[in-house]
Design an enzyme around this catalytic site. Structure first.
Site, PDB file in Angstrom:
ATOM      1  N   ARG A 154     -30.795  10.393   1.680  1.00 48.46           N
ATOM      2  CA  ARG A 154     -31.943  10.541   0.777  1.00 48.46           C
ATOM      3  C   ARG A 154     -32.754   9.245   0.740  1.00 48.46           C
ATOM      4  O   ARG A 154     -33.980   9.266   0.719  1.00 48.46           O
ATOM      5  CB  ARG A 154     -31.462  10.904  -0.632  1.00 48.46           C
ATOM      6  CG  ARG A 154     -31.052  12.368  -0.770  1.00 48.46           C
ATOM      7  CD  ARG A 154     -30.467  12.657  -2.141  1.00 48.46           C
ATOM      8  NE  ARG A 154     -29.111  12.157  -2.262  1.00 48.46           N
ATOM      9  CZ  ARG A 154     -28.579  11.661  -3.373  1.00 48.46           C
ATOM     10  NH1 ARG A 154     -29.307  11.590  -4.478  1.00 48.46           N
ATOM     11  NH2 ARG A 154     -27.336  11.226  -3.397  1.00 48.46           N
ATOM     12  N   ARG A 208     -22.422   4.839 -12.261  1.00 50.25           N
ATOM     13  CA  ARG A 208     -22.454   3.832 -11.200  1.00 50.25           C
ATOM     14  C   ARG A 208     -23.631   4.080 -10.267  1.00 50.25           C
ATOM     15  O   ARG A 208     -23.840   5.199  -9.815  1.00 50.25           O
ATOM     16  CB  ARG A 208     -21.154   3.834 -10.390  1.00 50.25           C
ATOM     17  CG  ARG A 208     -21.151   2.781  -9.283  1.00 50.25           C
ATOM     18  CD  ARG A 208     -19.831   2.762  -8.552  1.00 50.25           C
ATOM     19  NE  ARG A 208     -19.581   4.002  -7.847  1.00 50.25           N
ATOM     20  CZ  ARG A 208     -20.085   4.306  -6.650  1.00 50.25           C
ATOM     21  NH1 ARG A 208     -20.917   3.480  -6.039  1.00 50.25           N
ATOM     22  NH2 ARG A 208     -19.781   5.457  -6.068  1.00 50.25           N
ATOM     23  N   GLU A 240     -25.783   8.849   0.238  1.00 48.77           N
ATOM     24  CA  GLU A 240     -27.047   8.645  -0.467  1.00 48.77           C
ATOM     25  C   GLU A 240     -28.084   7.991   0.445  1.00 48.77           C
ATOM     26  O   GLU A 240     -29.283   8.086   0.217  1.00 48.77           O
ATOM     27  CB  GLU A 240     -26.797   7.758  -1.693  1.00 48.77           C
ATOM     28  CG  GLU A 240     -27.869   7.846  -2.740  1.00 48.77           C
ATOM     29  CD  GLU A 240     -27.325   7.546  -4.126  1.00 48.77           C
ATOM     30  OE1 GLU A 240     -28.097   7.077  -4.968  1.00 48.77           O
ATOM     31  OE2 GLU A 240     -26.125   7.792  -4.366  1.00 48.77           O
ATOM     32  N   HIS A 244     -20.861  13.002  -7.985  1.00 44.53           N
ATOM     33  CA  HIS A 244     -21.868  12.698  -6.962  1.00 44.53           C
ATOM     34  C   HIS A 244     -22.626  13.979  -6.649  1.00 44.53           C
ATOM     35  O   HIS A 244     -22.011  15.043  -6.462  1.00 44.53           O
ATOM     36  CB  HIS A 244     -21.197  12.152  -5.704  1.00 44.53           C
ATOM     37  CG  HIS A 244     -22.152  11.518  -4.739  1.00 44.53           C
ATOM     38  ND1 HIS A 244     -23.033  12.250  -3.979  1.00 44.53           N
ATOM     39  CD2 HIS A 244     -22.363  10.218  -4.413  1.00 44.53           C
ATOM     40  CE1 HIS A 244     -23.748  11.412  -3.225  1.00 44.53           C
ATOM     41  NE2 HIS A 244     -23.358  10.187  -3.467  1.00 44.53           N
ATOM     42  N   HIS A 250     -16.404   9.022  -8.754  1.00 46.07           N
ATOM     43  CA  HIS A 250     -16.037   7.657  -9.161  1.00 46.07           C
ATOM     44  C   HIS A 250     -15.648   7.648 -10.633  1.00 46.07           C
ATOM     45  O   HIS A 250     -16.275   8.312 -11.453  1.00 46.07           O
ATOM     46  CB  HIS A 250     -17.224   6.719  -8.935  1.00 46.07           C
ATOM     47  CG  HIS A 250     -16.888   5.264  -9.038  1.00 46.07           C
ATOM     48  ND1 HIS A 250     -16.545   4.497  -7.953  1.00 46.07           N
ATOM     49  CD2 HIS A 250     -16.847   4.420 -10.108  1.00 46.07           C
ATOM     50  CE1 HIS A 250     -16.316   3.257  -8.337  1.00 46.07           C
ATOM     51  NE2 HIS A 250     -16.484   3.183  -9.639  1.00 46.07           N
ATOM     52  N   VAL A 279       4.307   0.452  -5.538  1.00 44.64           N
ATOM     53  CA  VAL A 279       4.713  -0.447  -6.624  1.00 44.64           C
ATOM     54  C   VAL A 279       4.818   0.391  -7.897  1.00 44.64           C
ATOM     55  O   VAL A 279       3.891   1.126  -8.248  1.00 44.64           O
ATOM     56  CB  VAL A 279       3.693  -1.589  -6.804  1.00 44.64           C
ATOM     57  CG1 VAL A 279       3.968  -2.362  -8.093  1.00 44.64           C
ATOM     58  CG2 VAL A 279       3.748  -2.530  -5.604  1.00 44.64           C
ATOM     59  N   ASN A 322     -10.041   4.299  -0.667  1.00 48.87           N
ATOM     60  CA  ASN A 322     -11.318   4.999  -0.805  1.00 48.87           C
ATOM     61  C   ASN A 322     -12.458   4.304  -0.073  1.00 48.87           C
ATOM     62  O   ASN A 322     -13.471   4.923   0.221  1.00 48.87           O
ATOM     63  CB  ASN A 322     -11.688   5.110  -2.294  1.00 48.87           C
ATOM     64  CG  ASN A 322     -11.598   6.539  -2.782  1.00 48.87           C
ATOM     65  OD1 ASN A 322     -11.164   7.424  -2.061  1.00 48.87           O
ATOM     66  ND2 ASN A 322     -12.003   6.766  -4.006  1.00 48.87           N
ATOM     67  N   GLU A 382       0.848  -1.197   0.000  1.00 50.55           N
ATOM     68  CA  GLU A 382       0.000   0.000   0.000  1.00 50.55           C
ATOM     69  C   GLU A 382       0.878   1.241   0.000  1.00 50.55           C
ATOM     70  O   GLU A 382       1.770   1.388   0.834  1.00 50.55           O
ATOM     71  CB  GLU A 382      -0.902  -0.014   1.238  1.00 50.55           C
ATOM     72  CG  GLU A 382      -1.652   1.270   1.518  1.00 50.55           C
ATOM     73  CD  GLU A 382      -2.557   1.706   0.376  1.00 50.55           C
ATOM     74  OE1 GLU A 382      -2.370   2.832  -0.127  1.00 50.55           O
ATOM     75  OE2 GLU A 382      -3.440   0.920  -0.014  1.00 50.55           O
TER      76      GLU A 382
END
Length: 923
Positions: free
Chosen positions: A733, A897, A730, A717, A858, A631, A517, A509
């Protein structure tokens, strides 16, 4: 203190002789039936630990069905519980130990979900000072009298069940302590006010206990009292308050008093400058009357030396906790002079008679060591590390044993306030208990905690290198079966799955913390035809899920990937559940017509919950995680993967050998140049992503010739707080919130797809909107508490007051809310056709609003894969040994998405990548 004195008998004030001075401490097992009756596993658990030990104190029994403070608690609340409790008492006594049971009520510490959603009760309507704590209902004077009677009848049932005694639980911030505390008890009647009035309740409980003993037992019945000596809260119980109460209790008659602390020689948690153990203060301050009553010590007692230290400092009896779980024959082992380590091999659960709920309880889970692990070696010693958070530099000493983290010290602690020292202490305990730096941070002190954890990571890396060198090895020669690049949900799921299939795995990592995320995910995880839907009576179908996702993605989704996704979503929910990550709460998100968004039952944000659970599984399996390591290249030879090239934060380049690589590095929403390259129209938009979402995995794979798809499909978003880039979930809502403009009017179906809702906000003259909700929605969505804590929420007692604070016309906003409430009643939105998330009217004060506008959220595009998660080149050929999962991949979501699909994506394809990479290296 000689060894023989540990086994010397002790006579209690009532004349009962205990055969030795050791007790088994009362510990939560969570192993009762749902309504509080006793299970066979629980009976055998206690039977296995009885015998040599003098006294076993059984975990607390609740006196009222609104008093259980944890799931699987056992009850003393009704006569039909007596038969089961009698089996526990008999199992203990027939082996030769005394059987005592704790008696308690959780009071304001009770979670509503444990009592059918009811509001807990307490001395006053004051919530506990902890996140998301419910405000209890204040007991009336008549209800206080009734509560006392319940304590009395609970004692009667303990007597009738055959127990040798009871321990009144006046500790751990439960109801008895709550009545004595000036923090939780601010009543104005005879039960509150000055210290004497606050002492009335515990004294009355003791008096009723004596009455029940006289009526139903004999003089041999033991009555003990457990107490927490101090509270951190202001106002709160201080040590002299505890001494005052104990003296009054002693006058009424007790057979022992029991400190409740994490360590037998713990000093004050209030006066942190005084290192004197509280037991020393207790001995010095107690009267002649109190001195006649034996005192019990508890906390971190593992070996004979711990018991001796307790006796030398003034304790008469010692209660042993986790050591009795790990070693049912603990006292036998001490007699034989064994030096014990507090750990349990993962294959010993049945042999040790540990019930499954207790096995998964954090108290025990932290002790479990996988017998199949190859433990990372350390060179024992002290390693001092300098680390920084955003404000301070910390000097931390990390002491390592051969294969465990032994201790941590904040060397420059005097430079910081008590809050920082307390945070360090909490993280230190978590790290040592789990033998890993990968533990949950403290809410509100994340960067500070990450600094503390980083010190341990750095120390472990140094120590490991030294250990390898000492054995004549090469610390730079790192060889694994599989390298997983990225530690978000996809990477962690892949690593766990590959490990469980027998592969030797390492996670690499580039950031300083695990989670990527996924840490920011808030809504939930979509899946159809799950067991949790069925339990709630929700009828759903995978075909409908497929259809709605395809519509949401504007028919650009890869059909094969999407079909695999919807077919395996329920399996992923089950896999998480089997690994202790239960997503049994269900809501909905935009673009879905059915409640299929799975989340924690508590309503908390799914991301932190998911990462916390996955990390516990990583720790349990001993999977290595290399943080602060990037990496840069996948290495191949003759078209086969041989490893990766990586660089650590010091600039050291290293080669990690492996037979397969899984790329799970996420998307590129935080890479402005990359976003603008594919979508120039999004220049200047804020992003909800963490700063590591730079598309590095896509670039690495493109070097190998990987193809990409849908790179220009970048989702914004609709509900992002612009000053902090906080994504407003979301699920708010989905729970019933609406969106209103600066004119105070609705302008869109709030649960339409994200692209459509975002477009309507951008069309508004002001280019922003407000998400508006009420107290009921707040209660049902714990993520709101995070927004409140970061001052993102505007609040009003009425809609008019809220409108005034938002500079919106009050009449207009009131009409909008009233009209929407009519739609809710009729379940028909005549203005915008909303059909989901219309759960209840927006009518419960107070009312809330958060100012929002769209933000980059996203990237649907990424590298191309097949359903085996194998990465494909630009000609759609498989690149052997290279797999990918999560947002680094394109094709699953098409042009848009659906909320809740990303979490499903990372788990479903993370699991598949782990499986297919393992299959590849075996074949």
């Amino acid at each position: 203190m000689q060894n023989k004195n540990i086994f010397k008998s002790l006579t209690l004030p009532n004349g009962v002789e205990l055969k030795n001075r050791i007790m088994m401490a009362p510990m939560t097992t969570c192993s009762g039936f749902y309504e509080g009756s006793v299970t066979n596993d629980l009976i055998e658990y206690y039977r296995a630990r009885a015998g040599e030990i003098g006294t076993i104190i059984v975990e607390c029994g609740f006196v009222d069905d609104k008093g259980l403070a944890f799931p699987g608690a056992i009850g003393l609340d009704s006569d039909d519980k007596i038969e089961g409790l009698a089996k526990i008492a008999h199992a203990i006594k027939e082996k030769g130990s005394k059987a005592i049971i704790q008696v308690y009520h959780g009071g304001r510490m009770v979670e509503p979900k444990l009592i059918g959603g009811q509001t807990p009760v307490g001395p006053s309507a004051i919530a506990a000072p902890r996140p998301n704590a419910p405000t209890p209902t204040e007991l009336t004077a008549d209800e206080v009298d009734d509560m006392l009677n319940k304590f009395g009848h609970a004692v009667r049932r303990a007597i009738q069940a055959g127990f040798d005694g009871v321990e009144l639980h006046g500790a751990n911030t439960y109801l008895i302590q709550q009545f004595y505390s000036p923090n939780s008890n601010q009543r104005k009647d005879k039960w509150g006010g000055n210290r004497d009035n606050r002492a009335r309740f515990p004294l009355a409980v003791l008096e009723l206990t004596h009455d029940m003993v006289k009526q139903y037992a004999n003089k041999d019945f033991i009555v003990g009292y457990r107490f927490s000596p101090e509270e951190l809260e202001v106002p709160g119980i201080r040590f002299d308050d505890s001494m005052y109460l104990l003296e009054k209790l002693a006058e009424k008659g007790l057979d022992y008093v029991h400190f409740s602390m994490g360590a037998i020689l713990r000093p004050s948690i209030v006066d942190t400058q005084d290192p004197t153990p509280l037991i020393n203060k207790y001995v010095a301050m107690r009267s002649a009357t109190l001195a006649k009553i034996p005192v019990v010590g508890v906390g971190n007692v593992v070996n004979q030396s711990d018991v001796e230290a307790a006796f030398e400092n003034g304790y008469d009896l010692v209660a042993v906790g986790r050591a009795c779980i790990a070693y049912p024959d603990w006292l036998d082992r001490i007699k034989q002079g064994e030096k014990l380590e507090l750990a349990i091999n993962s294959d010993k659960r049945e042999e040790l008679n540990i019930p499954m709920p207790l096995w998964h309880f954090p108290l025990v889970e932290s002790l479990i060591r996988d017998v199949n692990l190859t433990v990372k070696k350390f060179k024992p010693g002290n390693f001092q590390e300098k680390v920084n958070d955003e404000s301070y530099e910390f000097l931390i000493n990390v002491e390592l044993g051969k294969d465990f983290i032994k201790d941590m010290q904040l060397v420059n602690a005097k430079e910081f306030n008590h809050e920082i020292s307390d945070n360090f202490s909490v993280i230190k305990n978590k790290i040592i208990e789990s033998n890993s730096p990968h533990v949950d941070a403290i809410s509100g002190a994340t960067t500070q905690c990450e600094a503390f954890k980083k010190a341990v990571t750095k120390a472990m890396a140094k120590s490991n290198k030294e250990a390898i060198l000492a054995e004549g090895g090469d610390p730079n020669d790192k060889t694994y079966d599989i390298v997983v690049v990225g530690s978000g949900g996809a990477g962690l799921a892949a690593a766990i799955q590959a490990h469980d299939l027998g592969s030797n795995v390492v996670i690499v990592e580039k950031m300083s913390i695990i989670g990527g995320n996924t840490n920011k995910a808030s809504a939930g995880m979509n899946a159809a035809e799950t067991k949790f839907q069925k339990l709630k009576g929700i009828v759903d179908s995978k075909d409908l899920f497929y259809k709605e996702t395809m519509i949401g993605g504007k028919n650009k989704n890869n059909p094969d990937l999407l079909r695999y996704f919807v077919e395996h979503a329920p399996d992923a929910i089950d896999w998480l559940d089997n690994n202790g990550i239960e997503l049994s709460g269900i809501t909905t998100t935009g673009g879905m017509s059915i409640d299929r968004t799975h989340r924690p039952e508590s309503g908390t944000a799914v991301g932190g919950f998911l990462i916390s659970g996955l990390v516990k599984n990583i720790n349990k399996r001993g999977i290595e995680v290399m943080l602060d390591t990037s990496v840069t290249e996948i290495l191949t030879e003759n078209h086969k993967v041989i490893g990766v090239k990586a660089v650590d934060e010091d600039g050291t380049i290293q080669t990690i050998k492996a037979k397969a690589v899984i790329i799970a590095t996420g998307g590129f929403s935080a890479n402005k140049q990359m976003v603008e390259k594919y979508r120039p129209d999004l220049k200047g938009f804020v992003t909800t992503n963490h700063k590591g979402a730079t598309g590095s995995g896509i670039m690495i794979l493109e070097k190998l010739g990987a193809g990409t798809v849908d790179m220009s499909e970048i989702q914004i978003h609709p509900t992002v707080e612009q000053t902090t880039s906080y994504l407003i979930s979301e699920s708010i809502r989905g729970g019933g919130a609406i969106l209103v403009s600066q004119a105070g009017k609705r302008f869109v179906n709030e649960l339409d797809t994200r692209d459509k809702v975002s477009a309507e906000i951008i069309k508004l003259p002001e280019h922003y909107a407000y998400i508006l909700f009420d107290q009921q929605i707040r209660v049902e969505n714990k993520s709101v508490e995070e927004y409140v804590s970061h001052d993102l929420v505007i609040q009003g007692a009425t809609i008019s007051e809220l409108a005034q604070k938002l500079s919106i016309d009050a009449q207009s906003l009131t009409k909008t809310v009233e009209r929407y409430n009519q739609f809710v009643d009729k379940k028909q939105d005549q203005d915008f056709g909303r059909t989901t998330g219309m759960r209840h009217q927006i009518c419960k004060s107070p009312f809330y609003a958060i100012k929002i506008a769209p933000g980059i959220h996203h990237t649907m595009g990424g590298v191309t894969i097949n359903t085996q998660t194998q990465v494909l080149d630009t000609d759609k050929h498989v690149i052997q040994g290279v797999f990918a999962a999560g947002e680094v991949v394109g094709g699953v979501h098409g042009a848009n998405r659906i909320g809740g699909n990303a979490v499903a994506d990372i788990i479903i394809f993370g699991m598949q990548a782990g499986k297919k990479a393992s299959d590849y290296i075996k074949n």
